[in-house]
Design a protein around this motif. Structure first.
Motif, PDB file in Angstrom:
ATOM      1  N   UNK A  87       0.865  -1.181   0.000  1.00 38.62           N
ATOM      2  CA  UNK A  87       0.000   0.000   0.000  1.00 38.62           C
ATOM      3  C   UNK A  87       0.898   1.226   0.000  1.00 38.62           C
ATOM      4  N   UNK A  88       0.710   2.136  -0.972  1.00 40.66           N
ATOM      5  CA  UNK A  88       1.576   3.313  -1.068  1.00 40.66           C
ATOM      6  C   UNK A  88       0.766   4.527  -1.498  1.00 40.66           C
ATOM      7  N   UNK A  89       1.387   5.694  -1.351  1.00 37.81           N
ATOM      8  CA  UNK A  89       0.742   6.963  -1.712  1.00 37.81           C
ATOM      9  C   UNK A  89       1.658   7.705  -2.679  1.00 37.81           C
ATOM     10  N   UNK A  90       1.160   7.963  -3.876  1.00 45.25           N
ATOM     11  CA  UNK A  90       1.983   8.563  -4.920  1.00 45.25           C
ATOM     12  C   UNK A  90       2.540   9.919  -4.486  1.00 45.25           C
ATOM     13  N   UNK A  91       3.870  10.088  -4.647  1.00 46.65           N
ATOM     14  CA  UNK A  91       4.505  11.355  -4.341  1.00 46.65           C
ATOM     15  C   UNK A  91       4.793  11.572  -2.875  1.00 46.65           C
ATOM     16  N   UNK A  92       4.540  10.569  -2.029  1.00 46.98           N
ATOM     17  CA  UNK A  92       4.764  10.698  -0.594  1.00 46.98           C
ATOM     18  C   UNK A  92       5.519   9.478  -0.084  1.00 46.98           C
ATOM     19  N   UNK A 210      -2.421   5.040  -3.884  1.00 48.68           N
ATOM     20  CA  UNK A 210      -3.314   6.184  -3.800  1.00 48.68           C
ATOM     21  C   UNK A 210      -2.725   7.354  -4.578  1.00 48.68           C
ATOM     22  N   UNK A 211      -3.526   7.924  -5.445  1.00 52.23           N
ATOM     23  CA  UNK A 211      -3.103   9.049  -6.269  1.00 52.23           C
ATOM     24  C   UNK A 211      -4.058  10.223  -6.020  1.00 52.23           C
ATOM     25  N   UNK A 217      -5.517   0.075  -8.052  1.00 53.68           N
ATOM     26  CA  UNK A 217      -5.137  -1.247  -7.552  1.00 53.68           C
ATOM     27  C   UNK A 217      -4.788  -2.171  -8.706  1.00 53.68           C
ATOM     28  N   UNK A 218      -3.782  -2.999  -8.500  1.00 55.71           N
ATOM     29  CA  UNK A 218      -3.440  -4.078  -9.412  1.00 55.71           C
ATOM     30  C   UNK A 218      -3.401  -5.363  -8.600  1.00 55.71           C
ATOM     31  N   UNK A 355     -14.936   6.453   4.257  1.00 56.54           N
ATOM     32  CA  UNK A 355     -13.892   7.306   4.832  1.00 56.54           C
ATOM     33  C   UNK A 355     -12.581   7.164   4.055  1.00 56.54           C
ATOM     34  N   UNK A 356     -12.213   5.932   3.704  1.00 57.95           N
ATOM     35  CA  UNK A 356     -10.977   5.722   2.940  1.00 57.95           C
ATOM     36  C   UNK A 356     -11.067   6.374   1.567  1.00 57.95           C
ATOM     37  N   UNK A 357     -12.224   6.237   0.918  1.00 62.86           N
ATOM     38  CA  UNK A 357     -12.393   6.821  -0.421  1.00 62.86           C
ATOM     39  C   UNK A 357     -12.234   8.340  -0.376  1.00 62.86           C
ATOM     40  N   UNK A 358     -12.807   8.976   0.644  1.00 62.16           N
ATOM     41  CA  UNK A 358     -12.721  10.432   0.743  1.00 62.16           C
ATOM     42  C   UNK A 358     -11.328  10.880   1.173  1.00 62.16           C
ATOM     43  N   UNK A 359     -10.693  10.115   2.071  1.00 66.86           N
ATOM     44  CA  UNK A 359      -9.370  10.495   2.569  1.00 66.86           C
ATOM     45  C   UNK A 359      -8.286  10.330   1.517  1.00 66.86           C
ATOM     46  N   UNK A 360      -8.376   9.254   0.720  1.00 68.74           N
ATOM     47  CA  UNK A 360      -7.297   8.922  -0.195  1.00 68.74           C
ATOM     48  C   UNK A 360      -7.595   9.301  -1.646  1.00 68.74           C
ATOM     49  N   UNK A 361      -8.556  10.175  -1.875  1.00 70.06           N
ATOM     50  CA  UNK A 361      -8.881  10.573  -3.245  1.00 70.06           C
ATOM     51  C   UNK A 361      -8.678  12.062  -3.466  1.00 70.06           C
ATOM     52  N   UNK A 362      -7.737  12.636  -2.751  1.00 67.93           N
ATOM     53  CA  UNK A 362      -7.457  14.058  -2.931  1.00 67.93           C
ATOM     54  C   UNK A 362      -5.998  14.325  -2.557  1.00 67.93           C
ATOM     55  N   UNK A 363      -5.530  15.519  -2.853  1.00 65.33           N
ATOM     56  CA  UNK A 363      -4.141  15.880  -2.555  1.00 65.33           C
ATOM     57  C   UNK A 363      -4.074  17.088  -1.631  1.00 65.33           C
TER      58      UNK A 363
END
Length: 396
Positions: A87-92, A210-211, A217-218, A355-363
């Motif tokens: 599990x990773x977060x793009x650019x972070x 997460x972007x 996901x793959x 909550x995950x969708x809202x938290x991980x769908x923005x920058x």
């Protein structure tokens, strides 16, 4: 009029698994349940919308439930094990990695492809003498009475049953006609689904990345392929769907990186709007909603079918106990008992995925910093990571 013990409307994953699971139950006298299964799609899974090119991730606990229903042995040859999750977060900097070996299990989950799975489930349905399949057919009228539900089909067939199960998807005809209150939330995203061939073998590895546009996901599949779920804004989805294969793969490579080497090919792309759609009380007199008819979730963390499968397992358990006790399967006592047992899990999973969708769908800088601190804390703290891992495996 023919009378069935229960009628299931919808022969997709939830309806088919429920029918096969219930067909194995016995009454106290040793007899079997008589089950009617209604499906509007043409015969055979090739044309069934629930058994298309998509794949679903089965949590470790879901595999156990299918084993208890005596269905897993038929599906096991069609499954690809997930042995490692990143599990990773793009650019972070935040990243969490989990392995099956770390938790003493053969696999963290399994990926099953819907098309061959549908073919196998329908083969078993056709071979079961206690299941009467009405296909292609659809309900045009039903009436709840004190002791039974009367059902009329477009073909002219008419029968009664003690219980009507709606497993007919999030636009459930039965739920709509009963006016069951629902909560809907538009996530403002669409999911692009495709099968991807990569230069490097996946070796059982699954990736959730997460972007700023949304989660990507793959999941590992058969023949070395990976199943893509890419959540983006509707406008971005439209542009991605219009791209050539080369341009699409290049855009995906920029978001995913080179964790599996170069992305080489993609199969047919499909696009679905993402919404939360849940029945606030998914049962009524002699009627119960199941699977997507009861709750349609965001695909983040891949928990939709796993939640529906727990519905199936719990309903099967409650109906088995009712049979042993000589209770009416569609009675208020049986259905309200089932509903009370399922509501905490259903509400918890809806809340978590939203909550995950809202938290991980923005920058947003504050949210990005918070979620990356959270991922880093989980990576560094074994108890936190274990809680995440067992939750992903379906242990509540």
């Amino acid at each position: 009029m023919t009378h069935y013990d229960l009628v299931i409307n919808g022969a997709g994953m939830a309806g088919a698994v429920l029918a096969l699971g219930l067909a194995g139950l016995r009454r106290p006298d040793g007899g079997r349940l008589n089950i009617a299964l209604i499906e509007a799609a043409s015969p055979g899974p090739d044309l069934h919308p629930g058994f298309d090119a998509r794949s679903i991730a089965l949590a470790w606990h879901s595999q156990t439930l299918l084993q208890q229903l005596d269905i897993w042995p038929a599906l096991a040859p069609l499954a690809t094990p997930i042995t490692h999750i990143q599990v990773s977060d793009q650019g972070h900097f935040g990243r969490v990695e989990m392995s099956a070996e770390e938790y003493g299990v053969p696999a963290l989950g399994q990926v099953i492809e819907l098309h061959p799975t549908g073919r196998e489930l329908h083969r078993r349905l056709a071979a079961c003498e206690h299941i009467t399949l009405y296909c292609p057919d659809r309900i045009i009228r039903f009436e709840q009475q004190l002791q039974q539900v009367n059902v009329e089909l477009a073909s002219g067939a008419a029968f009664s049953a003690g219980l009507l199960v709606a497993a007919d998807g999030n636009r459930s005809l039965i739920g709509e006609r009963l006016g069951m209150p629902r909560r809907r939330l538009d996530y403002g995203q669409s999911a692009i689904i495709a099968n991807i061939a990569t230069a490097e073998p996946h070796r059982g590895r699954a990736f959730e990345r997460f972007t700023p546009e949304g989660p990507l996901a793959l999941l590992p599949m058969s023949e070395g392929r990976s199943s893509l779920v890419w959540c983006v804004s509707p406008g971005r989805a439209e542009a991605l769907m219009a791209m050539s294969e080369a341009a699409f793969l290049a855009a995906l490579q920029r978001q995913f990186g080179y964790r599996l080497g170069k992305l080489e090919r993609t199969g047919e792309r499909h696009c679905y709007p993402l919404v939360l759609d849940e029945a606030l009380r998914p049962w009524q007199h002699r009627v119960v909603l199941l699977g997507n008819a009861a709750h349609l979730l965001h695909p983040i963390a891949g928990q939709g079918f796993n939640l529906g499968l727990r519905d199936v397992a719990t309903l099967t358990e409650h109906l088995a106990r009712a049979l042993t006790a000589g209770q009416d399967l569609g009675s208020h006592a049986v259905l309200s008992g089932y509903g009370r047992a399922r509501l905490p899990d259903q509400a918890g999973m809806v809340g978590l995925t939203t909550a995950l969708a809202l938290l991980f769908s923005n920058d947003h800088p504050v949210l990005a910093a918070g979620r990356n601190l959270g991922l880093s804390a989980m990576a560094a703290c074994s108890p936190l990571k274990s809680q995440l891992a067992w939750r992903a495996m379906g242990k509540r």
